[in-house]
Design an enzyme around this catalytic site. Structure first.
Site, PDB file in Angstrom:
ATOM      1  N   GLY A   7      21.255   8.786  19.841  1.00  0.00           N
ATOM      2  CA  GLY A   7      21.128   7.708  20.850  1.00  0.00           C
ATOM      3  C   GLY A   7      20.101   8.198  21.785  1.00  0.00           C
ATOM      4  O   GLY A   7      20.339   8.072  22.815  1.00  0.00           O
ATOM      5  N   ALA A   8      18.890   8.682  21.245  1.00  0.00           N
ATOM      6  CA  ALA A   8      18.105   9.437  22.047  1.00  0.00           C
ATOM      7  C   ALA A   8      17.223   8.418  22.802  1.00  0.00           C
ATOM      8  O   ALA A   8      16.410   8.488  23.655  1.00  0.00           O
ATOM      9  CB  ALA A   8      17.259  10.446  21.497  1.00  0.00           C
ATOM     10  N   SER A   9      17.084   7.182  22.346  1.00  0.00           N
ATOM     11  CA  SER A   9      16.172   5.922  22.814  1.00  0.00           C
ATOM     12  C   SER A   9      16.579   5.220  23.947  1.00  0.00           C
ATOM     13  O   SER A   9      15.870   4.660  24.557  1.00  0.00           O
ATOM     14  CB  SER A   9      15.974   4.965  21.638  1.00  0.00           C
ATOM     15  OG  SER A   9      17.051   4.111  21.286  1.00  0.00           O
ATOM     16  N   GLY A  10      18.027   5.272  24.420  1.00  0.00           N
ATOM     17  CA  GLY A  10      18.309   4.883  25.546  1.00  0.00           C
ATOM     18  C   GLY A  10      18.059   5.489  26.824  1.00  0.00           C
ATOM     19  O   GLY A  10      17.369   6.738  26.823  1.00  0.00           O
ATOM     20  N   ILE A  12      19.657   7.134  29.206  1.00  0.00           N
ATOM     21  CA  ILE A  12      20.420   8.634  29.149  1.00  0.00           C
ATOM     22  C   ILE A  12      19.705   9.415  28.271  1.00  0.00           C
ATOM     23  O   ILE A  12      19.710  10.489  28.336  1.00  0.00           O
ATOM     24  CB  ILE A  12      21.985   8.637  29.224  1.00  0.00           C
ATOM     25  CG1 ILE A  12      22.486   7.699  30.495  1.00  0.00           C
ATOM     26  CG2 ILE A  12      22.476   9.817  29.451  1.00  0.00           C
ATOM     27  CD1 ILE A  12      23.822   7.557  30.597  1.00  0.00           C
ATOM     28  N   GLY A  13      19.495   8.849  26.942  1.00  0.00           N
ATOM     29  CA  GLY A  13      19.177   9.678  25.966  1.00  0.00           C
ATOM     30  C   GLY A  13      17.744  10.308  26.127  1.00  0.00           C
ATOM     31  O   GLY A  13      17.533  11.456  25.842  1.00  0.00           O
ATOM     32  N   SER A 128      32.609   7.297  29.028  1.00  0.00           N
ATOM     33  CA  SER A 128      32.344   6.692  30.394  1.00  0.00           C
ATOM     34  C   SER A 128      33.616   6.892  31.338  1.00  0.00           C
ATOM     35  O   SER A 128      34.690   6.932  30.873  1.00  0.00           O
ATOM     36  CB  SER A 128      32.306   5.122  30.077  1.00  0.00           C
ATOM     37  OG  SER A 128      32.384   4.269  31.019  1.00  0.00           O
ATOM     38  N   TYR A 141      35.285  -1.630  25.323  1.00  0.00           N
ATOM     39  CA  TYR A 141      34.402  -0.785  25.644  1.00  0.00           C
ATOM     40  C   TYR A 141      35.368   0.374  26.077  1.00  0.00           C
ATOM     41  O   TYR A 141      35.338   1.725  25.821  1.00  0.00           O
ATOM     42  CB  TYR A 141      33.408  -1.174  26.613  1.00  0.00           C
ATOM     43  CG  TYR A 141      32.476   0.007  27.152  1.00  0.00           C
ATOM     44  CD1 TYR A 141      31.639   0.213  26.200  1.00  0.00           C
ATOM     45  CD2 TYR A 141      32.419   0.560  28.373  1.00  0.00           C
ATOM     46  CE1 TYR A 141      30.592   1.364  26.354  1.00  0.00           C
ATOM     47  CE2 TYR A 141      31.521   1.368  28.867  1.00  0.00           C
ATOM     48  CZ  TYR A 141      30.740   1.963  27.916  1.00  0.00           C
ATOM     49  OH  TYR A 141      29.785   3.044  28.151  1.00  0.00           O
TER      50      TYR A 141
END
Length: 231
Positions: A7-10, A12-13, A128, A141
């Site tokens: 999930g590196a594209s967000g 935080i990522g 979270s 969620y």
């Protein structure tokens, strides 16, 4: 060191990727592969791009067969959905489960199973604060984020003898594009946070970096909240 960031594209990522820029990086994305490619080039990272739809079980199974031994796994992947439980389709919960829980477990399961016994592995799951305290209108969620925390606590007990440490961080209100979609105003939230500001992606990345360092070598099964005292 070889670090896999899922999930590196967000937002935080990306911060996590830059925090580990001295490592050989395996950067995962689904639809954000163009963003990652640009980051690798602009930041001159020693990195490989990995694409996989985490909601597709067949794609996940194919991917995990190709993963070599890594030193760290940081699982940032995920998304939120908003709405009342009575108004939401159960399919939305299924999709959240596939990405936040099932894919995470399969990846860790496969990686631990194939690594040399004495090879240390550090894992950090980005859950979270809602996984700890729950949130109205984000019940689905909150549910999958709580499942992540339960997995971390239990698996830490099982995996410790195999040189595996696993911890979690639970960010509060982090200033990211995902939170820009929430109707509640940022100022209202900041007024409720004792430290008087929203969290930054760097706040999260630095905590993850600490958990993967020798300074945290005696920590496993730990859940660190990053919320400025909000909850």
């Amino acid at each position: 060191m070889k670090t896999l960031i899922v999930g590196a594209s967000g937002a935080i990522g990306r911060a996590v990727s830059l925090a580990f820029r001295e490592d050989h990086l395996l950067l995962h994305a689904n639809q954000g592969h163009v963003t990652i490619s640009r980051m690798i080039e602009s930041e001159r990272l020693q990195a490989e791009l990995v694409t996989c739809d985490l909601s597709d079980r067949e794609a996940v199974e194919k991917w995990i067969k190709s993963i070599d031994t890594v030193d760290r796994i940081i699982y940032v992947a995920g998304h939120a959905v908003h709405g009342l439980v009575v108004d939401q389709s159960i399919d939305e919960l299924d999709h959240l489960y596939e990405v936040h829980v099932r894919a995470m477990v399969r990846l860790i399961q496969a990686t631990v199973a194939c690594k040399p016994y004495d090879h240390p592995l550090d894992i950090v799951i980005v859950s979270s604060v809602w996984g700890e305290v729950g949130a109205a209108a984000e019940v689905f969620y909150s549910t999958v984020k709580a499942a992540q925390i339960g997995f971390v606590k239990a698996f830490a007990r099982e995996a410790g003898p195999f040189h595996v440490r696993i911890n979690a961080v639970t960010p509060g209100w982090i200033d990211t594009p995902m939170n820009d979609t929430v109707e509640e105003s940022k100022q209202t939230v900041m007024d409720d946070i004792p430290l008087g500001r929203l969290g930054s992606t760097e706040d999260v990345a630095k905590t993850i970096r600490f958990l993967c360092s020798s300074d945290a070598s005696y920590m496993t099964g730990t859940v660190l909240r990053i919320d400025g005292g909000w909850q």
